[in-house]
Design a protein around this motif. Structure first.
Motif, PDB file in Angstrom:
ATOM      1  N   MET A 182      52.288  28.506  -7.933  1.00 35.57           N
ATOM      2  CA  MET A 182      52.872  28.361  -6.421  1.00 35.57           C
ATOM      3  C   MET A 182      51.982  28.082  -5.508  1.00 35.57           C
ATOM      4  N   LEU A 183      51.318  29.505  -6.432  1.00 41.66           N
ATOM      5  CA  LEU A 183      49.626  29.693  -5.101  1.00 41.66           C
ATOM      6  C   LEU A 183      48.867  28.384  -4.690  1.00 41.66           C
ATOM      7  N   PHE A 184      48.416  28.000  -6.417  1.00 45.95           N
ATOM      8  CA  PHE A 184      47.363  26.307  -6.502  1.00 45.95           C
ATOM      9  C   PHE A 184      48.414  25.498  -4.974  1.00 45.95           C
ATOM     10  N   SER A 185      49.614  25.510  -5.192  1.00 40.77           N
ATOM     11  CA  SER A 185      50.386  24.112  -4.469  1.00 40.77           C
ATOM     12  C   SER A 185      50.106  24.400  -2.642  1.00 40.77           C
ATOM     13  N   ILE A 186      50.256  26.303  -2.501  1.00 37.38           N
ATOM     14  CA  ILE A 186      50.020  26.389  -1.286  1.00 37.38           C
ATOM     15  C   ILE A 186      48.582  26.188  -0.895  1.00 37.38           C
ATOM     16  N   SER A 187      47.390  26.778  -1.433  1.00 34.43           N
ATOM     17  CA  SER A 187      46.026  27.324  -0.971  1.00 34.43           C
ATOM     18  C   SER A 187      45.131  26.440  -2.774  1.00 34.43           C
ATOM     19  N   LEU A 190      42.303  29.128  -1.722  1.00 36.40           N
ATOM     20  CA  LEU A 190      42.323  29.941  -1.800  1.00 36.40           C
ATOM     21  C   LEU A 190      42.703  30.751  -2.653  1.00 36.40           C
ATOM     22  N   THR A 191      42.999  30.220  -3.537  1.00 38.43           N
ATOM     23  CA  THR A 191      43.518  30.948  -5.660  1.00 38.43           C
ATOM     24  C   THR A 191      42.451  30.831  -6.102  1.00 38.43           C
ATOM     25  N   ILE A 192      41.378  30.054  -5.995  1.00 42.86           N
ATOM     26  CA  ILE A 192      39.896  30.238  -6.900  1.00 42.86           C
ATOM     27  C   ILE A 192      39.853  31.433  -6.151  1.00 42.86           C
ATOM     28  N   PHE A 193      39.227  31.787  -5.238  1.00 44.85           N
ATOM     29  CA  PHE A 193      38.668  33.010  -4.674  1.00 44.85           C
ATOM     30  C   PHE A 193      39.860  34.487  -5.620  1.00 44.85           C
ATOM     31  N   ALA A 194      41.353  33.979  -5.452  1.00 42.01           N
ATOM     32  CA  ALA A 194      42.105  35.090  -5.471  1.00 42.01           C
ATOM     33  C   ALA A 194      41.728  35.397  -7.213  1.00 42.01           C
ATOM     34  N   VAL A 286      44.854  42.595  -2.230  1.00 39.27           N
ATOM     35  CA  VAL A 286      45.804  41.396  -1.900  1.00 39.27           C
ATOM     36  C   VAL A 286      45.242  41.517  -0.691  1.00 39.27           C
ATOM     37  N   THR A 287      44.757  43.284   0.385  1.00 45.33           N
ATOM     38  CA  THR A 287      44.150  43.549   1.338  1.00 45.33           C
ATOM     39  C   THR A 287      42.765  42.243   1.612  1.00 45.33           C
ATOM     40  N   THR A 288      41.674  42.673  -0.076  1.00 43.31           N
ATOM     41  CA  THR A 288      40.688  41.418   0.219  1.00 43.31           C
ATOM     42  C   THR A 288      41.125  39.569   0.243  1.00 43.31           C
ATOM     43  N   ILE A 289      42.230  39.062   0.330  1.00 48.81           N
ATOM     44  CA  ILE A 289      43.159  37.601   0.439  1.00 48.81           C
ATOM     45  C   ILE A 289      43.536  37.962   1.431  1.00 48.81           C
ATOM     46  N   VAL A 290      44.444  39.009   2.265  1.00 46.22           N
ATOM     47  CA  VAL A 290      44.269  38.450   3.746  1.00 46.22           C
ATOM     48  C   VAL A 290      43.428  38.663   4.629  1.00 46.22           C
ATOM     49  N   LEU A 291      41.756  39.452   4.506  1.00 46.62           N
ATOM     50  CA  LEU A 291      40.675  39.101   5.590  1.00 46.62           C
ATOM     51  C   LEU A 291      40.030  37.875   4.647  1.00 46.62           C
ATOM     52  N   TYR A 292      39.720  37.663   3.544  1.00 48.61           N
ATOM     53  CA  TYR A 292      39.375  36.291   3.344  1.00 48.61           C
ATOM     54  C   TYR A 292      40.127  34.964   3.901  1.00 48.61           C
ATOM     55  N   GLY A 293      41.818  34.867   3.470  1.00 48.99           N
ATOM     56  CA  GLY A 293      42.045  33.508   3.508  1.00 48.99           C
ATOM     57  C   GLY A 293      42.342  33.760   5.614  1.00 48.99           C
ATOM     58  N   GLY A 294      42.766  35.147   6.219  1.00 50.38           N
ATOM     59  CA  GLY A 294      42.667  35.053   7.412  1.00 50.38           C
ATOM     60  C   GLY A 294      41.496  34.886   8.343  1.00 50.38           C
ATOM     61  N   SER A 295      40.011  34.569   7.426  1.00 51.47           N
ATOM     62  CA  SER A 295      39.663  34.355   8.047  1.00 51.47           C
ATOM     63  C   SER A 295      39.103  32.981   8.701  1.00 51.47           C
ATOM     64  N   LEU A 296      39.768  32.282   7.370  1.00 52.67           N
ATOM     65  CA  LEU A 296      39.801  30.922   7.831  1.00 52.67           C
ATOM     66  C   LEU A 296      40.243  30.425   8.687  1.00 52.67           C
TER      67      LEU A 296
END
Length: 607
Positions: A182-187, A190-194, A286-296
């Motif tokens: 599902m994560l790959f389906s969305i992005s 971002l999932t590769i980074f996660a 999760v915080t790292t993903i929020v910062l990275y995804g939010g910056s994108l």
């Protein structure tokens, strides 16, 4: 893994449980994942209802774009029934998905519980059966408490950690895979980074649980020692009290208890550390993903919408749950594998004395028992040397002599409780090693110095070797054993419970129950090992009379401490230092003025 798969072999037939479990778990995972995936269309519907510039969605081209399909169908419903209609539909689907997911999960857990109990049943049965198949000498070299700990504690540890891990190992990777899909389906980006961040957590957890297996093995060993001390303390409570050794025994048990508790504390700390560490790492990720995804998103470098990003974060936060369950299961499996190795060690123990491949059954005893050139040694000590002895049918043979002369060992060699070192034992000319042991034992009755009774009724103790015995047969055996009268005086007669090892009865009463048990079996050969030596004079008289009744018309081998009880024996064999010193009748041996005469004089003087 070899140990793990061997333990799982006790779950056969596995397919009976595995197939329905796999199907139900798949359905539970699908609906569990769908609950979160529906967040995207739910938020999209809410946000789009207040926006005049809502984008018209097209049907996704790729089959893997699950979120795109859900958003598309939600928008179509919104066009048909309005935004509120679409909201009601999405909420209804979420509720149905939650209900179905929990229903399938419940039935999957029920099947896994049946699987766990089925495995435990087979494993405990195999361990106990193999222990009972060991020859008698095996138990002389083993701590009883250690065997009990393996059957009780270790098998339980296998049940809850190894078979429980099977559930986690199948379900959690499946759930993890669904979330990642599902994560790959969305992005994809971002999932590769996660996924690059997740191995950090796994590495830290593996360091924490590294020594758990070694500690678990030591803990199980210490638990066995504690059970041994407990068994010895309970069995020897009178001796402990009489020697004022209560405090010493308490200190001995407490010392082992402290060692076991300290090790358990260390294991618990190590196991419990994995939870907080993985929790902290998951929040950090999760915080790292929020910062990275939010910056994108803020820098317009991503195609993600706000609802999709929120859904992505929700899915990623849930991805840590199966990951955490896996790490916890790997810390728990070390305890189970350590216990499993001890259990398998007991299962793999092969009896040293077994039936020969061409062994035959014996159904009767017609002529004699012969001991030919018989020798036997324990490590560092020779017990019997070149014994030759014939025990004719219907005769009573008494074994006497100084302690340590080999009397009990010689008696144990006849039913193959112990195996001869050289020479042979024959019954009617057939070597006992060529006879099936169960058929051999059916011809022999045993009454020992220690009255071995079970925590059961008097009736069941007497009928122990003949479960189908009638009340009349049991009473007849009790009368022959001089036990009937005192049995009737107990609270419930033959249905009275006698307590652990017959503790509610006196020594003479217990011995007469044992004699009644032998009478009911009615074997042609009787072996009596100092059956009256631990009794007072009155009890000895009653028991000796019962023994005389028991030995009538039977072939009897008697070990006697009190020589006055065997003066009427057909032949008395005097053993000294593992050799036959002299043999003959009571009067013949007295006339020879040898060792037997000296033993008689010593007992007469002491009396």
């Amino acid at each position: 893994m070899k140990t793990y798969f061997r333990l799982l072999s006790f779950a056969k037939p596995i397919e009976k449980f595995a197939i329905p479990y796999v199907i139900l778990t798949l359905l539970a995972v699908v609906f569990n994942t769908l609950q979160l995936a529906l967040l995207a269309p739910l938020l999209t519907t809410l946000f789009a209802s207040g926006s005049a510039n809502a984008t018209i969605l097209t049907k996704p081209a790729g089959w893997a774009d699950v979120t795109g399909y859900l958003n598309y169908f939600s928008q179509q419903i919104s066009f048909t029934y309005g935004p509120f209609g679409a909201l009601k539909f999405v909420c209804g689907v979420i509720v149905i998905a939650v209900i179905l997911g929990n229903v399938f999960r419940y039935f999957a857990q029920r099947i896994m519980e049946d699987f766990r109990i089925h495995t435990l049943l087979n494993l405990r049965k195999s361990v106990f059966n193999n222990v009972m198949d060991q020859h008698v000498g095996y138990f002389s070299n083993q701590r009883k408490g250690d065997i009990i700990a393996k059957i009780a504690s270790d098998v339980g540890a296998v049940q809850f950690s190894v078979t429980g891990t099977l559930q986690v190992v199948f379900k959690e990777p499946l759930q993890l895979t669904a979330y990642v899909f599902m994560l790959f389906s969305i992005s994809f980006k971002l999932t590769i980074f996660a996924l690059l961040v997740i191995p950090i957590s796994a590495f830290v957890i593996s360091k924490i649980v590294k020594r758990l297996k070694e500690q678990a093995t030591m803990a199980q060993h210490m638990f066995g020692l504690m059970i041994s001390y407990l068994d010895e303390a309970l069995s020897g409570i009178k001796i402990i009290k009489s020697f004022n050794a209560t405090e010493a025994i308490k200190d001995k048990f407490d010392s082992e208890n402290v060692r076991y508790s300290d090790l358990g504390r260390k294991m618990a700390r190590r196991q419990q550390l994995s939870g907080p560490v993985s929790e902290s790492l998951s929040v950090a990720m999760v915080t790292t993903i929020v910062l990275y995804g939010g910056s994108l998103i803020l820098n317009h470098q991503s195609d993600l919408t706000g609802p999709e990003f929120v859904t992505y974060i929700a899915l990623f936060s849930r991805i840590m749950q199966p990951a955490k369950a896996l790490t916890n299961s790997f810390s728990g499996i070390h305890t189970g594998l350590a216990a499993g190795e001890r259990v398998l060690e007991l299962i793999d123990q092969k009896p040293e004395i077994t039936d020969a491949p061409d062994a035959v059954s014996i159904t009767s005893f017609n002529h004699s028992i012969r001991l030919e050139n018989l020798s036997f040694s324990y490590p560092g000590r020779t017990v019997l040397k070149d014994i030759n002895l014939t025990i004719p049918k219907g005769k009573t043979i008494a074994l006497v002599g100084p302690s340590g002369g080999g009397k009990s060992t010689l008696m144990d060699l006849i039913p193959r409780f112990t195996e001869v070192e050289s020479g042979r034992v024959t019954i009617d000319g057939t070597d006992v090693r060529k006879l099936k042991m169960e058929s051999l034992w059916s011809l022999i009755g045993v009454v020992n110095q220690e009255s071995m009774l079970f925590n059961d009724t008097i009736f069941n103790n007497i009928a122990f070797g003949l479960p189908d015995a009638t009340q009349e047969q049991v009473e007849h055996a009790a009368r022959i054993a001089n036990a009937h009268d005192f049995i009737l005086q107990t609270e419930h007669g033959y249905q009275s419970n006698i307590g652990d090892r017959g503790m509610k009865l006196s020594g003479g009463q217990k011995q007469r129950i044992c004699i009644a048990r032998a009478v009911l079996k009615n074997p042609p050969i009787m072996m009596l090992d100092e059956a009256t030596s631990a009794l007072d004079t009155e009890s000895e008289k009653l028991v000796q009379e019962a023994l005389n009744n028991l030995m009538k018309n039977r072939t009897s081998l008697v070990i006697a401490h009190r020589l006055s009880t065997i003066q009427s024996a057909d032949m008395i064999v005097v053993l000294e230092d593992g050799q036959i010193n002299e043999q003959g009748t009571h009067l013949e041996l007295l006339q020879r003025n040898g060792l037997y005469k000296r033993l008689i004089d010593m007992q007469t003087f002491n009396d």
